[in-house]
Write an enzyme that holds these catalytic residues in place. Sequence first.
Site, short mmCIF file in Angstrom:
data_model
loop_
_atom_site.label_atom_id
_atom_site.label_comp_id
_atom_site.label_asym_id
_atom_site.label_seq_id
_atom_site.Cartn_x
_atom_site.Cartn_y
_atom_site.Cartn_z
N LYS A 217 -99.59 -16.69 -36.29
CA LYS A 217 -99.37 -17.00 -37.66
C LYS A 217 -98.45 -18.38 -37.70
O LYS A 217 -98.78 -19.25 -38.54
CB LYS A 217 -98.52 -16.17 -38.30
CG LYS A 217 -99.00 -14.56 -38.24
CD LYS A 217 -98.15 -13.50 -38.13
CE LYS A 217 -99.06 -12.17 -37.80
NZ LYS A 217 -100.22 -11.72 -38.58
N TRP B 133 -95.62 -2.47 -39.01
CA TRP B 133 -95.36 -2.87 -37.72
C TRP B 133 -94.29 -2.38 -37.07
O TRP B 133 -94.41 -1.90 -35.96
CB TRP B 133 -95.40 -4.59 -37.54
CG TRP B 133 -96.69 -5.05 -38.37
CD1 TRP B 133 -96.78 -5.72 -39.55
CD2 TRP B 133 -97.96 -4.95 -37.90
NE1 TRP B 133 -98.01 -6.08 -39.76
CE2 TRP B 133 -98.89 -5.66 -38.75
CE3 TRP B 133 -98.63 -4.26 -36.75
CZ2 TRP B 133 -100.17 -5.61 -38.69
CZ3 TRP B 133 -100.00 -4.51 -36.47
CH2 TRP B 133 -100.79 -5.00 -37.64
N ASP C 77 -89.27 -8.43 -33.73
CA ASP C 77 -90.74 -8.67 -33.94
C ASP C 77 -90.74 -9.92 -34.86
O ASP C 77 -90.32 -9.48 -36.15
CB ASP C 77 -91.43 -7.69 -34.27
CG ASP C 77 -92.82 -8.04 -34.57
OD1 ASP C 77 -93.30 -9.08 -34.64
OD2 ASP C 77 -93.64 -7.05 -35.03
N1 PMP Z 1 -96.06 -7.83 -35.95
C1 PMP Z 1 -96.14 -8.27 -37.08
C2 PMP Z 1 -95.09 -8.61 -37.78
C3 PMP Z 1 -97.50 -8.57 -37.63
O1 PMP Z 1 -97.65 -9.16 -38.72
C4 PMP Z 1 -98.70 -8.30 -36.60
C5 PMP Z 1 -99.95 -8.54 -37.11
N2 PMP Z 1 -100.41 -8.80 -38.41
C6 PMP Z 1 -98.48 -7.56 -35.51
C7 PMP Z 1 -97.10 -7.08 -35.21
C8 PMP Z 1 -99.52 -7.10 -34.65
O2 PMP Z 1 -99.56 -8.43 -33.97
P1 PMP Z 1 -101.08 -8.44 -32.77
O3 PMP Z 1 -102.15 -8.43 -33.71
O4 PMP Z 1 -100.58 -9.75 -32.25
O5 PMP Z 1 -100.92 -7.39 -31.98
#
Ligand code: PMP
Length: 361
Positions: free
Chosen positions: A196, A103, A172
């Site tokens: 989450k 991420w 994030d």
């Molecule tokens: N950042 C983190 C730390 C994540 O765990 C995730 C999704 N698992 C994301 C970003 C991506 O998120 P989204 O699907 O809401 O774009």
Amino acid sequence: MAERIFNFNAGPAALPLPVLEEIQQEMLDFKGTGMSILEISHRSKPFESVLDETIARIKSLLELDDRYQVLFLQGGASLQFCMIPMNLALPGKPAAYIDTGTWAGNAIKEARTQGKDVEVSASSKDRDYTYIPRDFMVPPDAAYLHITSNNTIRGTQWREFPETGGVPLISDMSSDIFSRTFDPRPFGLMYAGAQKNAGPAGVTLVIIREDMLARVPQDLPTMLKYTTFADNKSMFNTPPCFAIYVVNLVTKWLEKTIGGIARMEEINRQKAHLIYDYLDGQDFYSGTAEPDSRSHMNVTFRLPTPALLEVFLKEATAGGLVGLKGHRSVGGCRASLYNAVSIEAVRTLVGFMKEFATKKG
Ligand code: PMP
């Protein structure tokens, strides 16, 4: 009532049962409107109250001062990967990032698509993202330092946030928002896809400080400017009403049933210790994250062979323990212990793991 099972999904993930029950109770008649929350105008009084309550609860839970605004966006955390550099990079200054896995890597990649001067100040790629880097220099003139507070896939977490010497931190927090207390003041922006620890998929929380809002270039497309959301209380256009409503219920549960984030953190610590203490005392399973970087939200571990992993997952599911398969990019197992996952669920999981190891080890 339908039987509920133990849900260790990484996201979308478990929601607190009282929240689901409240949604169910209010579904046909929301606050005496004779309609569901899904069917009312976002400009109506009942929805505006939901929005105001959600903002107030988030500000109170995170102890945010008046310089911060809570915004509700769509496009997931992934859209933030490009909105952050678009809105907050500064000409002639580097945008600093710490690379701790997928991420963080996606955030870096998107910043580069915006033609920004991206500097990766540290990376844990050298040891396959099993740790959180500690010794690094943040460029003193950086526009911001971006981190991923919890690495959902790798099972690592910043247990303490880095010292930046005044450079605004951006994090994030998709997989650990509301899981622990921290001082928000070094943060220029925090964001999280809700699915989450905060609610359902469909809304992204963005918490932004006023000095960051002042950076937003005027000539960006309307829907990609933080100021559009800040100036219109996230209602420039139709917001994801239902998702915001559920975030309100989840934060209300956190506040009233749990008793706040400090208490939640304590419970989360107990849950994480139950499983890490077990992992440390045996040699059938192997944890993948280095001990000082382990996440309290996502516990990642491996079994001795791929064949045993398959059997483990199959038997776990049959025993009412679901969502334990690791992310497809890394394999292995992952138990996500978000706020709504009970201690009972974790005890049951550890019991199952012990039994499985005795049988197959
Ligand atoms: N950042 C983190 C730390 C994540 O765990 C995730 C999704 N698992 C994301 C970003 C991506 O998120 P989204 O699907 O809401 O774009």
